[in-house]
Structure formats: structure tokens, C-alpha cells
Design an enzyme around this catalytic site. Structure first.
Site, PDB file in Angstrom:
ATOM      1  CB  THR A 110       2.581  -1.199  31.370  1.00  0.00           C
ATOM      2  OG1 THR A 110       3.889  -1.716  31.061  1.00  0.00           O
ATOM      3  CG2 THR A 110       1.668  -2.357  31.718  1.00  0.00           C
ATOM      4  CB  ALA A 111       2.010   4.298  30.742  1.00  0.00           C
ATOM      5  CB  SER A 116       2.426   1.833  26.268  1.00  0.00           C
ATOM      6  OG  SER A 116       1.523   2.889  26.505  1.00  0.00           O
ATOM      7  CE  LYS A 156      -4.330  -4.155  27.290  1.00  0.00           C
ATOM      8  NZ  LYS A 156      -5.147  -3.205  28.074  1.00  0.00           N
ATOM      9  CG  HIS A 215      -7.102  -0.779  31.153  1.00  0.00           C
ATOM     10  ND1 HIS A 215      -7.265  -0.479  29.829  1.00  0.00           N
ATOM     11  CD2 HIS A 215      -6.072   0.003  31.570  1.00  0.00           C
ATOM     12  CE1 HIS A 215      -6.405   0.456  29.465  1.00  0.00           C
ATOM     13  NE2 HIS A 215      -5.663   0.760  30.515  1.00  0.00           N
ATOM     14  N   GLY A 230      -4.563 -10.150  32.799  1.00  0.00           N
ATOM     15  CA  GLY A 230      -5.263  -9.877  34.045  1.00  0.00           C
ATOM     16  C   GLY A 230      -5.131 -10.992  35.062  1.00  0.00           C
ATOM     17  N   GLY A 231      -4.285 -10.788  36.068  1.00  0.00           N
ATOM     18  CA  GLY A 231      -4.197 -11.725  37.182  1.00  0.00           C
ATOM     19  C   GLY A 231      -3.269 -12.898  36.987  1.00  0.00           C
ATOM     20  NE  ARG A 261       0.084 -10.673  39.720  1.00  0.00           N
ATOM     21  CZ  ARG A 261      -0.466  -9.977  38.730  1.00  0.00           C
ATOM     22  NH1 ARG A 261      -0.502 -10.490  37.494  1.00  0.00           N
ATOM     23  NH2 ARG A 261      -0.990  -8.780  38.947  1.00  0.00           N
TER      24      ARG A 261
END
Length: 382
Positions: free
Chosen positions: A81-82, A109, A231, A255, A287-288, A290
Site C-alpha cells: 500500500t502507498a 510498495s 498480483k 486491488h 481483499g476483505g 477482517r
């Protein structure tokens, strides 16, 4: 609220929102378009139900896993992540320290605000992978590959699902709480323009190759000694192509729902990708994710490891490296407990039979509904 009192990722998300500037929170949380895919990433996990195996000896559990030849203490790593400095002054160096303290991997990243060498020095014993951009100048790509190898990075990650970048950085405030720059992208120490400026956007356009192809992926694989991870894989055809090119691992990812909205949730396509690669490449998912239950479901459906993006940033915003560590610890503990309750003492015990899609139950219920004279299931009056 002290981070020591936070016990779930949902609580970390709420606390991070309170600590973060409006611009930073908007950037981190932004879904693509209407947010359909971003929302479905989370909701899709709830459509899968666990079928536990009981009366097994799970008094001692082992959550360790090996990915690309490296042993991690648990199968949860940090996705690229940026601009971590938007969330904490120690930026990616703090994120790397948090991951290293839990003996898991972090993907750095290219859009990080600390150089790959600085991040390596901050967490010298950590497991680090480097996310490489595609550049017009392959000489630059080769130099970055060499730098990553020398700095101890153990894999190269390429993104397949971002053919174009938004270089305008719209809605950037006129004054930021700290300067932002990207030392893994700039050739010089001085940025070619301010964030949001036309000069900087023009520099990126001239430097970064957009709409990369399979030929670019193959070039990277042939020009590094490190394993290559692709990815952004959602289709069976792309997974098979990755295998044909000798890619070492594919990361099932959309993404975080920030690119193409309307695509499937990653957990829904995972089994198809696993089947397509046929054991010839490792398969990961992001992705998702949690909860630890989400992790177990992904592992049962064939993922070797899962990656988290936003949750790691929530921890970073709340308490730097220690916050990242706490987020990872919560997920590890939840996975450990879910394994025990599902009858799994080790990761290899997590099998596809543990998970069933809710449509299975809906189908069985429909089979047993009373039928009318035309042998049709009657429609509900509601």
C-alpha cells in the site's frame, strides 16, 4: 482510546478514523466508483459457512506456514500500500518493524516514502518482498531488481490489475501535514514537482509504463533471481498464463475494490484459480479479510496465505509499529481460536470440507419445498 483496549479490527478502523486527517482517510478508504466490489469483498466471506470437525486433539495448535521457501509464524502478511507517512511519521519503516516483530512478511510498495534500503535497515530480520512498477526504461527496472536483491528482499511482486494510474492526485490539499515523496521512483533525491502538480504528473507519465503486457512480466521473471508473484489475478485464463510463464505465485486480488468496480469478490473466485494453477504455483488472497475466521475460510478454499492492506494501515495510524503488531496479533489469535473450534491443530488440517457456500443450504431447502400441480416451487407471497 488506547490501543491496548482495542480487541478487533473493527475497533482499530474506528480509532484510526479519529486519528487520521480527512485527506489521508479519504485516500486510504476510497473504493472504486460505487464501491460494489469493495463492499462485496467483506460480505462474500459471510456467504461461506464452517462445518467443524469435533473431538479432535487441538490442545496445541501450530499456525506456521511456509511461503516461497520462507517460514512465517502464521499465514497472514501485509500487502503493498502507498504513502504510509499520511498515517504515521515513521511510515513504511514502522510497518516493516510491526510485521517483523510477528515474523510475517511485508510487501513494500514502490510508492513508499522510505527507500527500499531504509525499510530493510529498519527491520533487518523481517521478511520483505518488493512491489516493482513497470517502467518504460528497462534499465531502471533492472537496477531496482538488483537493489532489492542486495537489500535482502526475497520476492518481487508485480501488479496485473492496474493498467493505468491516476497521476493527477486530485483533491490534494494545498498544504499537507508532511512532504510526500517516492524515493523508489525518483531518479534524483529532489522530487520533480509538488504532489498534485502538473510537473509531477508529467514525470510519472513519462517514466512509468502503463498498460503493461505479459511480455513485460516475462522480462522481469528472466531478469531476477528472486521468485516472482503476480498480483491481481481473477480469471482462470490469466492464472494459467502465469503458470506457463513460470510465475512462482499468484495473488488473487481485485486491488481492494479500488480499480475495476463490479468485479467479483476475491474469495468467490479463489477455488477456480487454485484449480487452474494445479499446484504449479502458490496461491494467495487479499481483499476483505477482517477476522481470523475469514483467514481460515480462505485457507480452506486453497489459499496458502492471505494479505491485508487497510487493516495494517489502521494499526499504523493508531500506534505505529506497535499498532501494526497488535492488528496482526488479533488476526493470529482469532485464527488460532477458529482452528481449535474447527478441529484443526495445524494449517495442513484446514481442508475444503470445512467450508460450504450458503447456496448449498438454499438449494436443499428448495428441494424440500412443497410443489404445486405443475411440479413448480410456489412463489412466496412476500
Amino acid at each position: 482510546m488506547a490501543t491496548t483496549t482495542l480487541t478487533t479490527l473493527a475497533e482499530f478502523e474506528k480509532a484510526a478514523r479519529q486519528k487520521t486527517s480527512e485527506f489521508a482517510w479519504s485516500y486510504v478508504s476510497r473504493p472504486g466508483k460505487d464501491g460494489q466490489t469493495h463492499t462485496d469483498n467483506r460480505q462474500a466471506f459471510k456467504r461461506y459457512r464452517l462445518i467443524p470437525r469435533n473431538l479432535r486433539d487441538v490442545y496445541i495448535r501450530d499456525t506456521s506456514v511456509t511461503i516461497l521457501g520462507t517460514k512465517l509464524d502464521f499465514p497472514i502478511a501485509i500487502a503493498p500500500t502507498a504513502t504510509h507517512r499520511l498515517l504515521h511519521p515513521d511510515a513504511e519503516s514502522a510497518t516493516a518493524r510491526g510485521a517483523a516483530s510477528m515474523n510475517t512478511a511485508m510487501v513494500l510498495s514502490s510508492w513508499s516514502e522510505h527507500s527500499l534500503e531504509k525499510v530493510a535497515a529498519a527491520a533487518p530480520r523481517g521478511v520483505r518482498w518488493f512491489y516493482l512498477l513497470f517502467y518504460r526504461d528497462r534499465g531502471r527496472m533492472k537496477r531496482l531488481l538488483v537493489r532489492a536483491e542486495r537489500a535482502g528482499y526475497t520476492a518481487i511482486v508485480l501488479t496485473a490489475d492496474q493498467p493505468f494510474f491516476t497521476f493527477s492526485f486530485r483533491k490534494v490539499p494545498s498544504t499537507l501535514p508532511m512532504p510526500l515523496w517516492f524515493p523508489n521512483i525518483y531518479l534524483e533525491d529532489v522530487p520533480p514537482g509538488a504532489l498534485g502538480s502538473l510537473e509531477l504528473a508529467d514525470y510519472f507519465k513519462k517514466t512509468i509504463k502503463e498498460a503493461a503486457t505479459w511480455e513485460d512480466v516475462e522480462w522481469v521473471r528472466k531478469n531476477t533471481r528472486l521468485p516472482v508473484v503476480l498480483k491481481g489475478i481473477l480469471s482462470v485464463e490469466d492464472a494459467k498464463m502465469a503458470v506457463r510463464l513460470g510465475i512462482d505465485a499468484v495473488l488473487v486480488s481485485n486491488h481492494g475494490g479500488r480499480q475495476l468496480d463490479g468485479g467479483p469478490a476475491t474469495i468467490d473466485v479463489l477455488t477456480n484459480i487454485v484449480r487452474a494453477v494445479g499446484g504449479e504455483a502458490e496461491v494467495y488472497l487479499d481483499g476483505g479479510v477482517r477476522t481470523g475466521t475469514d483467514v481460515l475460510k480462505a485457507l480452506a478454499l486453497g489459499a496458502r496465505c492471505v494479505f491485508i492492506g487497510r487493516p495494517a494501515l489502521w494499526g499504523l495510524a493508531c500506534n505505529g509499529a506497535e499498532g501494526v503488531q497488535q492488528v496482526l496479533q488479533i488476526l493470529k489469535d482469532e485464527l488460532n481460536l477458529t482452528m481449535a473450534r474447527s478441529g484443526c491443530a495445524k494449517i495442513s488440517d484446514i481442508q475444503p470440507s470445512l467450508v460450504v457456500h450458503e447456496s448449498y443450504y438454499l438449494y436443499r431447502q428448495m428441494l424440500h419445498l412443497p410443489r404445486n400441480g405443475n411440479n413448480m416451487i410456489p412463489k412466496s407471497k412476500y
